[in-house]
Motif scaffolding. Structure first.
Motif, PDB file in Angstrom:
ATOM      1  N   ALA A   1     -54.563  13.416   7.049  1.00 48.81           N
ATOM      2  CA  ALA A   1     -53.587  13.125   8.095  1.00 48.81           C
ATOM      3  C   ALA A   1     -53.906  13.887   9.372  1.00 48.81           C
ATOM      4  CB  ALA A   1     -52.175  13.473   7.610  1.00 48.81           C
ATOM      5  N   CYS A   2     -54.412  15.109   9.241  1.00 47.11           N
ATOM      6  CA  CYS A   2     -54.806  15.886  10.416  1.00 47.11           C
ATOM      7  C   CYS A   2     -56.067  15.326  11.067  1.00 47.11           C
ATOM      8  CB  CYS A   2     -55.037  17.349  10.031  1.00 47.11           C
ATOM      9  SG  CYS A   2     -53.571  18.217   9.444  1.00 47.11           S
TER      10      CYS A   2
ATOM     11  N   ARG B   1     -53.509  19.902   0.892  1.00 45.83           N
ATOM     12  CA  ARG B   1     -53.841  18.804  -0.008  1.00 45.83           C
ATOM     13  C   ARG B   1     -54.716  17.779   0.726  1.00 45.83           C
ATOM     14  NH1 ARG B   1     -50.925  18.801  -4.686  1.00 45.83           N
ATOM     15  NH2 ARG B   1     -49.110  20.181  -4.756  1.00 45.83           N
ATOM     16  N   ARG B   2     -55.376  16.952  -0.085  1.00 46.96           N
ATOM     17  CA  ARG B   2     -56.287  15.980   0.514  1.00 46.96           C
ATOM     18  C   ARG B   2     -55.564  15.070   1.493  1.00 46.96           C
ATOM     19  NH1 ARG B   2     -60.636  12.162  -2.670  1.00 46.96           N
ATOM     20  NH2 ARG B   2     -61.171  10.793  -0.937  1.00 46.96           N
ATOM     21  N   ARG B   3     -54.378  14.595   1.126  1.00 47.75           N
ATOM     22  CA  ARG B   3     -53.639  13.685   2.005  1.00 47.75           C
ATOM     23  C   ARG B   3     -53.259  14.376   3.308  1.00 47.75           C
ATOM     24  NH1 ARG B   3     -48.684  10.993  -0.881  1.00 47.75           N
ATOM     25  NH2 ARG B   3     -50.446  10.443  -2.243  1.00 47.75           N
TER      26      ARG B   3
ATOM     27  N   LEU C   1     -62.449  12.531   8.364  1.00 43.68           N
ATOM     28  CA  LEU C   1     -63.026  13.540   7.481  1.00 43.68           C
ATOM     29  C   LEU C   1     -64.000  12.937   6.475  1.00 43.68           C
ATOM     30  CD1 LEU C   1     -60.102  15.938   6.460  1.00 43.68           C
ATOM     31  CD2 LEU C   1     -62.147  16.523   7.738  1.00 43.68           C
ATOM     32  N   TYR C   2     -65.085  13.665   6.225  1.00 46.15           N
ATOM     33  CA  TYR C   2     -65.911  13.379   5.055  1.00 46.15           C
ATOM     34  C   TYR C   2     -65.460  14.324   3.950  1.00 46.15           C
ATOM     35  CZ  TYR C   2     -69.775  13.278   1.788  1.00 46.15           C
ATOM     36  OH  TYR C   2     -70.515  13.183   0.631  1.00 46.15           O
ATOM     37  N   VAL C   3     -65.054  13.773   2.829  1.00 48.39           N
ATOM     38  CA  VAL C   3     -64.485  14.548   1.734  1.00 48.39           C
ATOM     39  C   VAL C   3     -65.535  14.706   0.644  1.00 48.39           C
ATOM     40  CG1 VAL C   3     -62.662  14.681   0.002  1.00 48.39           C
ATOM     41  CG2 VAL C   3     -62.171  13.742   2.271  1.00 48.39           C
ATOM     42  N   ALA C   4     -65.817  15.947   0.263  1.00 49.24           N
ATOM     43  CA  ALA C   4     -66.748  16.263  -0.819  1.00 49.24           C
ATOM     44  C   ALA C   4     -66.032  17.108  -1.855  1.00 49.24           C
ATOM     45  CB  ALA C   4     -67.975  17.014  -0.290  1.00 49.24           C
ATOM     46  N   GLN C   5     -66.485  17.010  -3.081  1.00 51.48           N
ATOM     47  CA  GLN C   5     -65.900  17.787  -4.166  1.00 51.48           C
ATOM     48  C   GLN C   5     -66.622  19.121  -4.309  1.00 51.48           C
ATOM     49  OE1 GLN C   5     -63.081  17.028  -5.816  1.00 51.48           O
ATOM     50  NE2 GLN C   5     -62.962  15.200  -4.517  1.00 51.48           N
ATOM     51  N   HIS C   6     -65.901  20.102  -4.788  1.00 52.16           N
ATOM     52  CA  HIS C   6     -66.462  21.438  -4.991  1.00 52.16           C
ATOM     53  C   HIS C   6     -67.581  21.385  -6.033  1.00 52.16           C
ATOM     54  CE1 HIS C   6     -66.722  25.718  -5.214  1.00 52.16           C
ATOM     55  NE2 HIS C   6     -66.275  25.784  -6.445  1.00 52.16           N
ATOM     56  N   ASP C   7     -68.743  21.905  -5.684  1.00 53.12           N
ATOM     57  CA  ASP C   7     -69.911  21.868  -6.569  1.00 53.12           C
ATOM     58  C   ASP C   7     -70.680  23.179  -6.406  1.00 53.12           C
ATOM     59  OD1 ASP C   7     -72.086  21.359  -8.118  1.00 53.12           O
ATOM     60  OD2 ASP C   7     -72.694  19.524  -7.101  1.00 53.12           O
ATOM     61  N   PRO C   8     -70.391  24.187  -7.231  1.00 51.53           N
ATOM     62  CA  PRO C   8     -71.114  25.465  -7.094  1.00 51.53           C
ATOM     63  C   PRO C   8     -72.613  25.327  -7.277  1.00 51.53           C
ATOM     64  CG  PRO C   8     -69.156  25.704  -8.494  1.00 51.53           C
ATOM     65  CD  PRO C   8     -69.351  24.242  -8.271  1.00 51.53           C
ATOM     66  N   ASP C   9     -73.061  24.422  -8.163  1.00 53.11           N
ATOM     67  CA  ASP C   9     -74.498  24.233  -8.355  1.00 53.11           C
ATOM     68  C   ASP C   9     -75.161  23.741  -7.070  1.00 53.11           C
ATOM     69  OD1 ASP C   9     -74.339  25.088 -10.918  1.00 53.11           O
ATOM     70  OD2 ASP C   9     -74.333  23.095 -11.820  1.00 53.11           O
ATOM     71  N   ARG C  10     -74.512  22.805  -6.389  1.00 51.73           N
ATOM     72  CA  ARG C  10     -75.058  22.305  -5.120  1.00 51.73           C
ATOM     73  C   ARG C  10     -75.129  23.427  -4.089  1.00 51.73           C
ATOM     74  NH1 ARG C  10     -70.793  18.810  -2.860  1.00 51.73           N
ATOM     75  NH2 ARG C  10     -69.919  20.874  -2.405  1.00 51.73           N
ATOM     76  N   ASP C  11     -74.082  24.228  -4.001  1.00 52.48           N
ATOM     77  CA  ASP C  11     -74.067  25.320  -3.024  1.00 52.48           C
ATOM     78  C   ASP C  11     -75.191  26.315  -3.315  1.00 52.48           C
ATOM     79  OD1 ASP C  11     -71.825  24.018  -2.178  1.00 52.48           O
ATOM     80  OD2 ASP C  11     -70.406  25.433  -3.051  1.00 52.48           O
TER      81      ASP C  11
ATOM     82  N   ALA D   1     -59.483  20.691  -7.144  1.00 57.44           N
ATOM     83  CA  ALA D   1     -58.125  20.450  -7.639  1.00 57.44           C
ATOM     84  C   ALA D   1     -57.269  19.822  -6.543  1.00 57.44           C
ATOM     85  CB  ALA D   1     -57.491  21.729  -8.156  1.00 57.44           C
ATOM     86  N   ASN D   2     -57.870  18.916  -5.760  1.00 52.54           N
ATOM     87  CA  ASN D   2     -57.187  18.148  -4.720  1.00 52.54           C
ATOM     88  C   ASN D   2     -56.698  19.018  -3.566  1.00 52.54           C
ATOM     89  OD1 ASN D   2     -56.570  15.477  -3.910  1.00 52.54           O
ATOM     90  ND2 ASN D   2     -54.394  15.842  -4.283  1.00 52.54           N
ATOM     91  N   ARG D   3     -57.241  20.217  -3.425  1.00 53.15           N
ATOM     92  CA  ARG D   3     -56.882  21.091  -2.307  1.00 53.15           C
ATOM     93  C   ARG D   3     -58.145  21.529  -1.581  1.00 53.15           C
ATOM     94  NH1 ARG D   3     -51.709  22.791  -1.748  1.00 53.15           N
ATOM     95  NH2 ARG D   3     -50.284  22.425  -3.488  1.00 53.15           N
TER      96      ARG D   3
END
Length: 561
Positions: free
Chosen positions: A65-66, A59-61, A70-80, A39-41
């Protein structure tokens, strides 16, 4: 009188597991920071990202900024869950009886393992080495109680017998909400309240008597208080259900096609539900397990809010097999086979085949030859959790509605392809605002609202609720006859009668209104302390809007039919 037998629990925790799994799945360099978003967080981040200032909840932005790299990945419970399976298997081969709480965290009984390896310290060393062999770092915690062991694992500590309360006393009270498998969403509010009450350490909270906690707080606070006092809890249990309900189908000859395995799965589903009907129970959590000719085990647990039907069970078996194969076909690479334990898919076009890399130091006489797929020799269905048969509500003619069943199967199929969070269902929750009264829960999970809707909730929005809730709250302008913007006075009234409402480039006359109503919510945190709500009726009953006002600005929060 005999002394009570002390139960020791070992917890194994892999820090930042969602970020570790995302980096492994994408073949990211260990020197690059990783964050996982939902959810973009930010819901998880690696140690490198945390050292750059990234924190959960950003938030992603803000995170980029920090740390721009960064490599950004989406939440994926199946992958975990899929990538944690080799870790769980390595632990189970070293010390049997593993109970998985979530991907990245598991527990087991430590008493027998300590006797076998000589001591608890040597047991921890053996498990760390076993997990390190899979390429993963972990931390071990041992204590008398499960929750204490989990908190000890975050510090790589072995708590002496009987010293759990003393170990917890010095920890910040925020640790009670640090582990999601121990605490619900309401635990964060409890920790915030304890901070404001001056109870900054777990020991301060534990010093309260159970009567004081039960008379002033809710059920979650009572559970947190028992955790803070290190009181006895349920010991780890690897298999909670009766073994006679499990069904399996030895395949002779072994099968290597998904459609043939799905046919065997449908046969197993019928047998499973015959056993469940004979025991007068229904299944809500089902473990689908497959053994291959190479001696490998593939397993996944499906959890459903409603008891499974034979058709639903057969579909889940077919979708699970197809999901394992499709995932590797789309994103699998041969150099990741040791990590995931799943090799690439072979076979002629149109023939989906499965094989897994044989484990080290294991010689199976019936293993597949190099370059060929390992066929399935034993599919198994095991009900992990059952309820009484009365929980299954059938239709008027002995079954569920055909349309509802087709819809449910289609939605579960979407979950199998996109993940459990891809299909959400709204549940009535407790709260005062319209958005607070809806809790979105993944289809198949237990429909537990974030807050109890049966509580009084004084000051909540009166019925009926808005037909549409605008989460982004678009800004509008409320004007008087003179064209001046309207806000409220110190007495909580409109400064002038509303006459027009401007929404973007459109304008409507206001023919009636109600309110405004001041919101005295969370005044201590500066949230909506100075906010107001109001209803406005536009010309000719075009629509009724629920307005939300703050800082001299009006927003549309909801629309009424």
């Amino acid at each position: 009188m005999m002394a009570r037998r002390v139960t020791r629990v070992l917890a194994l925790w892999c820090p930042d597991w969602p970020a570790v799994a995302a980096a492994a799945a994408a073949d990211i360099s260990p020197t690059r920071p990783v964050v996982v978003l939902h959810a973009n967080r930010v819901v998880a981040c690696s140690q490198l990202a945390r050292s750059a200032g990234v924190r959960r909840g950003l938030r992603r932005r803000e995170a980029q900024a920090c740390c721009p790299d960064l490599y950004v990945a989406q939440h994926d419970p199946d992958r975990d869950a899929r990538l944690f399976e080799p870790v769980a298997m390595a632990v189970d081969e070293t010390v049997p009886g593993v109970e998985l709480l979530r991907p990245g965290l598991l527990v087991l009984a430590a008493r027998g393992a300590a006797r076998f390896f000589g001591s608890e310290e040597q047991t921890a060393e053996r498990l760390v080495d076993a997990v390190a062999a899979t390429g993963v770092e972990c931390r071990i915690g041992i204590a008398d109680q499960l929750s204490t062991a989990i908190l000890a694992a975050r510090r790589s500590a072995i708590v002496p017998p009987g010293a759990g309360a003393r170990f917890l006393a010095a920890l910040p009270v925020g640790e009670l909400a640090a582990e999601p498998s121990l605490a619900g969403p309401e635990r964060v509010d409890l920790v915030d309240l304890l901070h404001r009450l001056g109870l900054r350490r777990i020991g301060d909270f534990a010093a309260l008597t159970p009567t004081e906690v039960a008379s002033r707080f809710g059920a979650d606070a009572i559970a947190a208080h028992r955790c803070a006092r290190a009181e006895p809890e349920r010991a780890p249990a690897a298999r909670p259900t009766a073994p006679e309900l499990t069904v399996e189908y030895p395949c002779d000859p072994p099968i290597d096609r998904v459609d043939a395995a799905a046919f065997a799965g449908r046969l197993l589903a019928v047998r499973l539900h015959d056993n469940l009907a004979a025991a007068a129970v229904a299944c809500t959590r089902l473990a689908v397990t497959v053994e291959t000719a190479a001696g490998e085990h593939l397993s996944r647990i499906w959890r459903c809010a409603e008891p499974l039907t034979p058709e639903g069970t057969a579909d889940r078996v077919r979708w699970q097999l197809d999901g394992w194969l499709t995932q590797r076909a789309l994103g699998g690479r041969p150099d990741h086979d040791e990590w995931t334990g799943i090799a690439t898919i072979g076979g002629e076009p149109g023939e989906s085949r499965m094989r897994r890399t044989p484990p080290p130091n294991r010689n199976a006489s019936n293993a597949a030859s190099p370059g060929r797929a390992a066929p399935i020799v034993l599919p198994r269905l095991e009900p992990v959790e059952v309820v009484t048969a009365g929980a299954l509500q059938l239709g008027l003619w002995g079954g569920e509605g055909e349309r509802e069943e087709r819809s449910r199967r289609a939605l579960v199929r979407v979950q199998g392809l996109l993940g459990g969070e891809a299909v959400l269902k709204g549940v009535l929750s407790g709260g005062r605002g319209p958005a607070e009264r809806i809790t979105m829960i993944a289809l198949g999970d237990e429909l537990s609202p974030a807050a109890d809707p049966a509580l009084p909730w004084p000051g909540r929005l009166p019925e009926p609720a808005p037909a549409v809730i605008l989460v982004d709250r678009p800004e509008v302008t409320l004007e008087s006859e003179d064209g001046d913007r309207i806000w409220i006075t110190e007495r909580g009234l409109f400064a002038a009668d509303p006459a027009r409402l401007r929404w973007g480039s459109k304008e409507w006359p206001v023919t009636a209104w109600s309110g405004p109503w001041p919101l005295d919510e969370r005044w201590w945190s500066g949230g909506d302390a100075d906010a107001v709500r109001a209803h406005v009726l536009l010309r000719d009953d075009v629509m009724v809007l629920l307005l939300f006002g703050r800082d001299h600005t009006w927003y549309v929060e909801g629309l009424y039919d």
